[in-house]
Scaffold this motif. Structure first.
Motif, PDB file in Angstrom:
ATOM      1  N   ASN A 106      21.066   1.530  -2.608  1.00 19.36           N
ATOM      2  CA  ASN A 106      20.077   0.452  -2.682  1.00 19.36           C
ATOM      3  C   ASN A 106      18.922   0.565  -1.700  1.00 19.36           C
ATOM      4  O   ASN A 106      18.147  -0.361  -1.553  1.00 19.36           O
ATOM      5  CB  ASN A 106      20.744  -0.924  -2.457  1.00 19.36           C
ATOM      6  N   PHE A 107      18.847   1.676  -0.984  1.00 18.79           N
ATOM      7  CA  PHE A 107      17.757   1.783  -0.007  1.00 18.79           C
ATOM      8  C   PHE A 107      16.397   1.666  -0.668  1.00 18.79           C
ATOM      9  O   PHE A 107      15.487   1.029  -0.148  1.00 18.79           O
ATOM     10  CB  PHE A 107      17.841   3.118   0.734  1.00 18.79           C
ATOM     11  N   GLU A 108      16.277   2.295  -1.827  1.00 19.95           N
ATOM     12  CA  GLU A 108      14.952   2.422  -2.425  1.00 19.95           C
ATOM     13  C   GLU A 108      14.427   1.131  -3.051  1.00 19.95           C
ATOM     14  O   GLU A 108      13.326   1.108  -3.573  1.00 19.95           O
ATOM     15  CB  GLU A 108      14.936   3.570  -3.434  1.00 19.95           C
ATOM     16  N   TYR A 109      15.210   0.065  -2.957  1.00 23.16           N
ATOM     17  CA  TYR A 109      14.689  -1.221  -3.467  1.00 23.16           C
ATOM     18  C   TYR A 109      13.883  -1.892  -2.370  1.00 23.16           C
ATOM     19  O   TYR A 109      14.359  -2.780  -1.682  1.00 23.16           O
ATOM     20  CB  TYR A 109      15.833  -2.117  -3.937  1.00 23.16           C
ATOM     21  N   LEU A 110      12.677  -1.439  -2.171  1.00 28.03           N
ATOM     22  CA  LEU A 110      11.857  -1.948  -1.074  1.00 28.03           C
ATOM     23  C   LEU A 110      10.760  -2.887  -1.568  1.00 28.03           C
ATOM     24  O   LEU A 110      10.156  -3.603  -0.793  1.00 28.03           O
ATOM     25  CB  LEU A 110      11.221  -0.793  -0.308  1.00 28.03           C
ATOM     26  N   GLY A 111      10.511  -2.866  -2.871  1.00 22.96           N
ATOM     27  CA  GLY A 111       9.444  -3.697  -3.414  1.00 22.96           C
ATOM     28  C   GLY A 111       9.924  -5.122  -3.653  1.00 22.96           C
ATOM     29  O   GLY A 111      11.016  -5.514  -3.264  1.00 22.96           O
ATOM     30  N   ARG A 112       9.084  -5.889  -4.339  1.00 28.80           N
ATOM     31  CA  ARG A 112       9.403  -7.297  -4.512  1.00 28.80           C
ATOM     32  C   ARG A 112      10.119  -7.581  -5.827  1.00 28.80           C
ATOM     33  O   ARG A 112      10.534  -8.711  -6.056  1.00 28.80           O
ATOM     34  CB  ARG A 112       8.122  -8.117  -4.454  1.00 28.80           C
ATOM     35  N   ILE A 113      10.205  -6.569  -6.678  1.00 29.12           N
ATOM     36  CA  ILE A 113      10.935  -6.778  -7.922  1.00 29.12           C
ATOM     37  C   ILE A 113      12.330  -6.217  -7.736  1.00 29.12           C
ATOM     38  O   ILE A 113      12.510  -5.072  -7.328  1.00 29.12           O
ATOM     39  CB  ILE A 113      10.215  -6.083  -9.099  1.00 29.12           C
ATOM     40  N   LYS A 114      13.298  -7.057  -8.014  1.00 31.41           N
ATOM     41  CA  LYS A 114      14.668  -6.727  -7.633  1.00 31.41           C
ATOM     42  C   LYS A 114      15.160  -5.412  -8.199  1.00 31.41           C
ATOM     43  O   LYS A 114      15.891  -4.681  -7.544  1.00 31.41           O
ATOM     44  CB  LYS A 114      15.603  -7.847  -8.085  1.00 31.41           C
ATOM     45  N   ILE A 127      13.463  -2.770  -9.352  1.00 32.05           N
ATOM     46  CA  ILE A 127      12.575  -1.607  -9.391  1.00 32.05           C
ATOM     47  C   ILE A 127      12.699  -0.805  -8.106  1.00 32.05           C
ATOM     48  O   ILE A 127      12.602  -1.337  -7.006  1.00 32.05           O
ATOM     49  CB  ILE A 127      11.115  -2.020  -9.614  1.00 32.05           C
ATOM     50  N   ARG A 128      12.957   0.462  -8.264  1.00 36.53           N
ATOM     51  CA  ARG A 128      13.062   1.363  -7.126  1.00 36.53           C
ATOM     52  C   ARG A 128      11.677   1.814  -6.705  1.00 36.53           C
ATOM     53  O   ARG A 128      10.783   1.987  -7.522  1.00 36.53           O
ATOM     54  CB  ARG A 128      13.830   2.621  -7.513  1.00 36.53           C
ATOM     55  N   SER A 129      11.554   2.051  -5.432  1.00 30.99           N
ATOM     56  CA  SER A 129      10.323   2.672  -4.954  1.00 30.99           C
ATOM     57  C   SER A 129      10.501   4.176  -5.060  1.00 30.99           C
ATOM     58  O   SER A 129      11.475   4.722  -4.551  1.00 30.99           O
ATOM     59  CB  SER A 129      10.068   2.297  -3.491  1.00 30.99           C
ATOM     60  N   VAL A 130       9.594   4.830  -5.760  1.00 28.27           N
ATOM     61  CA  VAL A 130       9.719   6.275  -5.920  1.00 28.27           C
ATOM     62  C   VAL A 130       8.420   6.962  -5.526  1.00 28.27           C
ATOM     63  O   VAL A 130       7.351   6.357  -5.524  1.00 28.27           O
ATOM     64  CB  VAL A 130      10.084   6.666  -7.372  1.00 28.27           C
ATOM     65  N   VAL A 150       3.716   5.760  -3.203  1.00 29.60           N
ATOM     66  CA  VAL A 150       4.996   5.108  -3.463  1.00 29.60           C
ATOM     67  C   VAL A 150       4.721   3.678  -3.898  1.00 29.60           C
ATOM     68  O   VAL A 150       3.870   3.002  -3.321  1.00 29.60           O
ATOM     69  CB  VAL A 150       5.884   5.127  -2.196  1.00 29.60           C
ATOM     70  N   ASN A 151       5.410   3.240  -4.927  1.00 34.30           N
ATOM     71  CA  ASN A 151       5.204   1.884  -5.427  1.00 34.30           C
ATOM     72  C   ASN A 151       6.062   0.883  -4.655  1.00 34.30           C
ATOM     73  O   ASN A 151       7.201   1.157  -4.317  1.00 34.30           O
ATOM     74  CB  ASN A 151       5.578   1.825  -6.906  1.00 34.30           C
TER      75      ASN A 151
END
Lengths: 431, 1091
Positions: free
Chosen positions: B404-412, B414-417, B436-437
């Motif tokens: 779950n590290f890559e869940y940094l954005g505001r949409i639950k 969506i991964r940041s890639v 990165v989004n």
């Protein structure tokens, strides 16, 4: 010439003489050693003063807790926005408008920070007025951390220069003469005063005190008392062509000293602007510079700072760099106040190496005053000032701001038994 | 970790501004630790509370979390927020909302913050993508239905893999009346088919199919031009709903729905308030008056440290992340309210900052991601985070399989890639960046801001902070970072201090440069989202404004496919400079906003352009048409007011308003906003011209840009003529005025008067006189007098800049070697000082003497080595031609792989003397190596390759032809010092013999141990004093340098380990050590003072 008194004399300045040197080292060792040595000296005093209730702690042991009462021993660092900075001096950006050299860069916004072996903390409290503090002072503070991460200081302890040996009881009167700032480059303006000084030294005026004068200490800036004008170039350090007039002035001085040394013992200290090295401790002048005087056993060049025991009295002093540097970085009002602070803080030159150049010692700090002197002087002050300072344990120290001869045409005379001190003026026009 | 992986070359064109001179901040180096301590305290954080996995937001600390959102009732309350990001996604239609009712449909998502500091995610429903095509002949309203059905089928059939189960592609086909923006065709509208599709990607598909395939038997669409099918969906949406970047959005009561725990659809975001609204139901406030305020956005600045292996740039697959420092500030406040550092292994506490220690790297990363989600920042910043920190974090977490590290954005969900992004821009050149989004959070990398807006010698954080804050930053070499990490909790604390500072500096710089405020204003003015300002070029800004304007007037924009034509139009004019050194005042007349005013004055626009043949076709008379000097025709304003002039007018009017507001505004923060706004408006006005000239742009129109420059040229010429014919002795003036130089928008006039007062008076008079001859709003302004003025060549001049008579404002230098990075600092400093002497001191002899002195110093090896260092980035190792820095890097690798520069590092070097005909690339050497081994410098290289050209350039106007012989061949070049190297060449064969310190002669027998030969012995005192004096100077320098470093690192008791080669004193302090030791040995030869 009258027969002079013979007195016991011991030069205690060997710690200021550099046998070997190594400039690959940094200044942190000097600070570390100073802190370690002062911690050793301050710890018993702190226990005596504050008892065992309040623990002596390291900052790293505080762990961010609040309102813990503790004692911290550390080095003061004064954060000053306008402290001279070589970075700013050579900054491209500022080339258009070079910063004028500030005579004093103490400001209300200065911040006092205490640093122990590992960490720093901001200090606050009336005892810690930034205006009267200097970088490099080691002290023990008692207080507590507050919610803002400050350490609020309730009490502070300085080393105060340690114990003092009592003055011996003696049968004779003996005194020492202190002179500074002879400024041979300017001496044409007061050559009469110099001559009078010479007559006075030799007792030619029939002045009885001449007999008791056992030693003359020349406290720096004998050759010159102002900085040489430097040529601004892209380089920071530029080999300055040594002006011939300096060489000439040195040889004139040699004549004066040779004459004075006929009358009494002469100790010659280098000063801030003399042709000597720059860093404290300044090393004694080389014999080759004073061939005439050096031929006499009564003349010697000594280091700056200089410490000796004369007729049982411990005399310590500098050519004044310590005091003038403290005055630049603080709002202390007079040389006397600065000199007193230096004694209280137990250190000859607290601002070294920060703003006062000094040798990067690695395993000692020779400037710590471990034994309280009877006479503590600083040369090249604007005017004569003196005060008898009494320490917490009853130590009596005669503080003397030796005036610059070139400006006042006066010298200081100190009685080694009573520690009385007065100014002797040779101002021809005034008489 | 120092980030070296960016293309740190200066921007390509002269757009970079030289930043203003900033006052010394009272934050001086060394106090950083105490500064941290002086911040307000942190909440105590119970680490056990941080436990609990999963990407749900954790509430662990009151300080970290946002204040709870108020309970809102959508039927009674209004919701007002400042949006900072607009994007779209494919979702399911929401019942009751407009638009397609069958999924999937595009939904626009706006993220923002309320004035109370609550985060908002707003789903906007019902907005559909569309485009136009020109209607074929005889195409009637009645044909629409057929086209709709046919096209729908074609598009659906065209979908390769219909996994979304799209059932409807074309939503509507209408026949509409519009005007083509390109070319004046009268006011009669033409028929266009507006095709509305369900998904953004069908725009391209539908227009392609229309072009390629037969859709309707009766009509051929293949020749029908498509319009506006190349517009981003987000921009399209913003234009149609009047949303501009960072403006305030109001949802009135009754039109919006609040998502809650049990609502359908359920919340998807990590925002505190998540709402739904129809695209035509919300209010978008223009950023004026009350709505120019800024919400308390949360800005997170962070920095990571990696423990690299010796000699290798850290790789995410190998090297652990050992620390992450974070600072969070609210926009508008001066100090961060969250300061913490995540460390691997125990770290001693730091007063004023929270230290969070972890035993495992996976834990550290996991908790950091949770921290980001909890803090919920609106803006992410740092130094080079886009290309280093963020990708490294993501790659490392992926390598360690941190869940779950890559869940940094505001949409639950969506991964940041990481994506590669190439930006081609005239302003910036070509740049490859990683992107990165972070749905809803804006990455705002300070480095990007600096690269865009400032032209600097170096873009490392050290250099930048020295430049803007006059502060050096301690730089810890990467090999030491690992050692510090492997030490104890105190060494890690030291590292943490360093890391915290790296996180704090970007915030201070952003504040000092007012970057966030300025960029926000720019985005409001131009209407594009904040993020696109940093990731995209200038064009989108103009496009957004043009679309907004066109829409209100019924214009549509043809889609233009770049033909990559090399068609050139003539650029700006330059009046041939009359070179020389002018001791008299030179008045400068400037056209205010020249290109925008030309476009306004002559009504130059797409919509007013008369394409060939159109004049006759429309039956226009000559006085309805204006022919430009570039031979293009435009209709006059009474036929039609152009859109571009209107855009420019509103931009310049808005700028005027902002400037007036600025004059009366007292509140410093509002002043910042207004100042940022007026600057943004100015830049935007100027980029309109660029848009029309950009050949690879959305809608280039060389008729416009060519005409603009042509007008500019004639105006400069005309000004010259007017001034030179009016200001003559014959007309009663002191002297015949001469225009000595003119360039683009300014003209330099020598009125032949002696005083500043008179030259200003004549300047003002002339400006008015000439202005009267031009069409409004073109205005010639008198701005400044150069006195004196050194005119070297086209675009190369220097002068003392006066706007008032009492003192000068500044020394103004154009095109003179002061910032170029491939020069050594010696060049810049020498030029600077010479110009000062010439212009400020008015002392040409002094300047010549100074230059000679420096040349003599150079030849005698008296120049500090830091002045000679040239720096180049090691971008790749396989350059076609051999390059000095690449060769050196290879050489250094052989010496010590651990400290040698790696790919992406900047390589500092000096050019050393070598045998004749050795190519320059073999002569580069590491400055430290040069210092330590006394390698001789190639003074000739510096004199001939670096100094001579710029020097001759500024001195030729003064010395004429003899400049070269005076400067480069005089007496001062005869004395040279030859340094004997300790390495290489003959060094191995040399033996050292004692020589006399006085006359340098070899010591005679019996004197080997002495310092002076018998001949010099009598002068011992003098020679001794000379040696002591030399030592004295070195001692002073030594003390000042090393105490400065001691202060800068913020600790008295710890050794200085900084290896910041950008610092101007780095080499000095090494050099002075060696010189002082050497000088000490010389003094010691005289024997110790023995009394």
């Amino acid at each position: 010439m009258d027969k002079r008194l013979e007195c016991s004399y011991e030069n205690l300045s060997s710690c200021f003489q550099l046998g070997s040197s190594d400039y690959q080292k940094q200044f942190c060792h000097l600070y570390s050693h100073r802190l370690a040595e002062m911690t050793r000296l301050l710890t018993p005093l702190a226990l005596k003063k504050w008892g065992k209730q309040v623990p002596i702690m390291k900052l790293c042991e505080l762990r961010g807790e609040q309102n813990v009462q503790c004692i911290i021993i550390g080095t003061i660092f004064k954060h000053q926005a306008h402290r001279p900075s070589i970075l700013r001096d050579i900054s491209e950006e500022n080339q258009l408008a070079p910063q004028p050299q500030r005579q004093n860069y103490s400001e209300p916004g200065d911040k006092i920070i205490l640093e122990d072996e590992l960490q720093r903390v901001r200090l606050q409290g009336e005892l810690m007025a930034a205006s009267k503090m200097a970088t490099g002072v080691v002290c023990a503070v008692k207080g507590g951390t507050d919610i803002d991460g400050f350490l609020t200081v309730e009490d502070v302890l300085y080393y105060e220069s340690g114990p003092q040996k009592p003055l011996p009881i003696r049968q004779h009167r003996s005194s020492v003469v202190l002179v500074s700032g002879l400024d041979q480059m300017q001496s044409l303006n007061y050559v009469d005063a110099l001559n009078m000084f010479q007559y006075w030294l030799s007792g030619s005026f029939g002045n009885k005190e001449a007999q008791s004068m056992v030693r003359l200490i020349v406290a720096g800036n004998s050759v010159r008392s102002t900085a040489q004008a430097s040529v601004p170039t892209l380089q920071v350090a530029r080999t300055q062509a040594n002006a011939n007039d300096t060489v000439q002035a040195v040889s004139q001085l040699d004549n004066w000293f040779a004459a004075w040394a006929q009358a009494l013992n002469v100790d010659l200290m280098p000063g801030a602007y003399d042709p000597a090295n720059f860093m404290l401790p300044q090393q004694p002048f080389h014999k080759c510079m004073f061939p005439l005087a050096a031929a006499l056993s009564s003349f010697q060049a000594v280091s700056n700072p200089y410490t000796c025991r004369l007729d049982g009295a411990l005399i310590a002093g500098t050519a004044g760099q310590n005091v003038s540097d403290m005055l630049r970085s603080t709002s202390l009002e007079s040389s006397m106040e600065a000199l007193r602070c230096s004694l209280t803080w137990g250190h000859l030159a607290p601002t070294a190496p920060d703003t006062l150049a000094c040798y990067p010692y690695i395993d000692s700090d020779p400037f710590i005053i471990k034994e309280c002197p009877h006479v503590y002087f600083a040369g090249n002050c604007a005017s004569f000032e003196t005060e008898l300072h009494v320490g917490t344990d009853g130590q009596r120290t005669r503080l003397v701001c030796v005036p610059s001869f070139s400006q006042t045409q006066s010298v200081a005379l100190i009685d080694l038994e009573t520690l009385d001190c007065r100014e002797i003026k040779f101002n021809v026009e005034a008489d | 970790m120092e980030k070296r992986k960016f293309n740190g070359n200066g921007t390509a064109n002269g757009n970079g501004k030289r930043p203003r001179h900033y006052d010394d901040d009272d934050e001086a180096p060394g106090g950083f630790e105490a500064e941290l301590a002086a911040f307000e305290p942190n909440d105590e954080l119970d680490q056990s509370q941080m436990l609990g996995e999963g990407p749900e937001n954790q509430q662990t600390s009151e300080r970290w979390s946002r204040r709870p959102a108020p309970a809102l009732n959508p039927t009674e309350d209004r919701l007002i927020f400042q949006q900072i990001d607009v994007e779209n996604y494919l979702g399911q239609p929401l019942p009751g909302m407009p638009g397609a009712q069958l999924g999937p449909v595009p939904v626009v998502r706006m993220f923002g913050v309320t004035m109370e500091g609550n985060s908002v995610c707003c789903h906007v429903h019902g907005y559909c993508p569309y485009f136009y095509i020109a209607a074929p002949h005889n195409f009637e309203q009645s044909h629409c239905a057929e086209l709709h059905e046919a096209l729908d089928k074609k598009v659906i059939a065209d979908i390769h893999n219909n996994k979304d189960n799209v059932q409807e592609a074309v939503l509507a086909v209408e026949l509409v009346q519009r005007l083509n923006i390109h070319g004046y065709q009268g006011d009669a509208k033409q028929s266009y088919i507006k095709i509305t599709v369900t998904l953004p990607r069908f725009v391209a598909a539908a227009s392609r199919l229309l072009k390629k395939e037969v859709i309707m038997g009766a009509f051929d669409f293949q020749d029908c031009r498509a319009f506006e099918n190349n517009i981003d969906f987000d921009i399209r949406f913003m234009v149609d709903t009047s949303v501009v970047g960072c403006n305030w959005i109001e949802l009135p009561p009754g039109v919006w729905r609040l998502r809650g725990r049990n609502s359908k659809p359920s919340p998807e975001s990590r925002c505190q308030l998540e709402v739904d609204v129809a695209y035509d139901q919300f209010i978008s406030h223009e950023p004026e008056g009350e709505w120019s305020k800024v919400a308390p956005l949360r800005i997170l600045s962070f920095d990571i440290e990696c423990a690299g292996r010796r000699g290798i740039f850290p790789e995410a697959k190998m090297d652990p992340i050992i620390q992450i420092a974070n600072m969070v500030i609210r926009q508008g406040e001066t100090e961060p309210f969250i300061r913490n550092v995540f460390t691997l292994q125990q770290c001693a506490p730091i007063i004023g900052s929270q230290v969070l220690c972890f035993d495992k790297e996976t834990q550290l990363l996991d908790k950091w991601a949770a921290f980001v989600r909890e803090v919920d920042p609106d803006i992410l910043t740092g130094y080079n985070i886009n290309n280093f920190d963020i990708p490294y974090l993501l790659n490392r977490a992926a390598h360690l399989k941190v869940k779950n590290f890559e869940y940094l954005g505001r949409i639950k969900n969506i991964r940041s890639v990481i994506k590669e992004q190439v930006l081609q821009s005239k302003q910036m050149g070509r740049r490859e960046n990683q992107y990165v989004n972070f749905e809803g959070r804006v990455p705002f990398d300070l480095l990007f801001v600096l690269l865009r807006d400032y032209k600097l010698r170096s873009y490392t954080l050290n250099a930048v902070s020295y430049h803007f804050l006059q502060e050096q930053k301690e730089d810890v070499h990467h090999s030491i970072i690992t050692d510090l990490q492997n030490g104890d909790e105190q060494t890690r604390r030291r590292l943490a201090m360093y890391c915290l500072k790296d996180a704090y500096l970007p915030l201070r710089l952003l504040g000092k440069l007012m970057a966030i405020v300025n960029y926000m204003e720019m985005s409001r003015v131009t209407g594009v989202p904040l993020e696109s300002l940093l990731t995209r070029g200038q064009q989108i800004k103009v496009l957004s404004q043009l679309l907004r304007k066109a829409k209100t007037k019924g214009f549509i924009m043809p889609s233009y496919t770049s033909s990559g034509s090399d068609e050139q139009y003539e650029g700006a004019t330059v009046i041939e400079p009359k070179r020389g050194y002018y001791a008299d005042p030179i008045s400068t007349l400037d056209f205010a906003s020249l290109y925008p005013s030309i476009m306004m004055a002559h009504n130059l626009c797409y919509t007013t352009l008369l394409l060939p043949g159109m004049k006759d076709k429309l039956g226009l008379t000559d006085d309805q048409v204006e022919r430009t000097p570039a031979n293009n025709s435009f209709v006059k304003v009474d036929q039609r007011r152009g859109l571009l002039p209107e855009i420019l007018e509103s931009l310049l009017a808005a700028r005027k308003r902002a400037k007036n507001d600025l004059k009366v505004e007292k509140d410093p923060f509002k002043r910042q906003v207004l100042d940022g706004r007026q600057l943004a408006l100015k830049i935007s006005a100027n980029s309109v011209y660029g848009f029309t000239g950009a050949q690879v742009g959305k809608l280039p129109c060389l008729e416009i840009s060519g005409s603009v420059t042509a007008y500019g040229r004639t105006m400069i010429e005309m000004t010259k003529n007017e001034v030179e014919t009016h200001y003559t002795r014959a007309n009663g003036y002191e002297n015949d005025a001469v225009v000595i130089y003119g360039d683009t928008d300014s003209v330099m006039v020598n009125f032949g008067v002696k005083t500043l007062e008179r030259s200003m008076e004549l300047g003002r008079e002339a400006a008015e006189l000439v202005s009267a001859k031009f069409v409004r709003p073109i205005k010639l302004e008198f701005e400044k007098v150069y006195y004196p003025y050194l005119l070297i060549n086209k675009k190369r001049y220097a002068g003392l800049y006066f706007t008032k008579t009492d003192t000068y404002d500044k020394m103004d230098c154009k095109g003179i070697e002061t910032v170029r990075r491939d020069n050594s600092p010696l060049v810049a400093n020498l030029m600077n000082t010479c110009l000062q002497k010439l212009l400020i001191e008015r002392n040409p002899e002094g300047a010549v003497d100074y230059a000679k002195q420096v040349i003599a110093d150079l030849l005698c090896n008296r120049i500090d080595i830091s002045q000679l260092v040239i720096t180049k980035e090691l971008a790749k190792t396989d350059y076609a031609a051999k390059q000095a820095h690449v060769e050196l890097a290879a050489k250094m690798k052989k010496r010590d792989a651990g400290t040698a520069p790696k790919l992406g590092d900047r390589v500092p070097y000096v050019i050393c003397a070598a045998a004749k005909n050795t190519p320059a690339y073999q002569k580069a050497e590491d400055p430290l190596y040069v210092l330590e081994n006394s390698v001789p410098i190639d003074a000739n290289y510096y004199l001939e390759q670096q100094l001579s050209k710029p020097l001759l350039r500024i001195f030729e106007p003064i010395l004429g032809d003899k400049a070269e012989s005076v400067l480069l061949k005089g007496e001062h070049t005869r004395t040279r010092t030859v340094v004997t190297s300790k390495v290489g060449g003959l060094a191995g064969f040399m033996t050292k013999k004692a020589s006399c310190l006085g006359c340098k002669s070899l010591m005679p027998k019996g004197y080997e141990q002495a310092c002076l030969c018998p001949h010099c012995e009598p002068k011992m005192s003098e020679l001794y004093q000379k040696e002591v004096a030399a030592k004295r100077g070195l001692e002073e320098t030594f003390s000042r340098l090393w105490t400065e470093c001691q202060r800068c690192q913020g600790s008295l008791h710890e050794e200085v380990i900084c290896s910041n080669r950008d610092c101007p004193i780095f080499y000095m302090r090494q050099k002075v050590r060696m010189e002082l030791d050497a000088q000490d040995q010389r003094v010691r030869r005289f024997g110790l003072p023995d009394w």
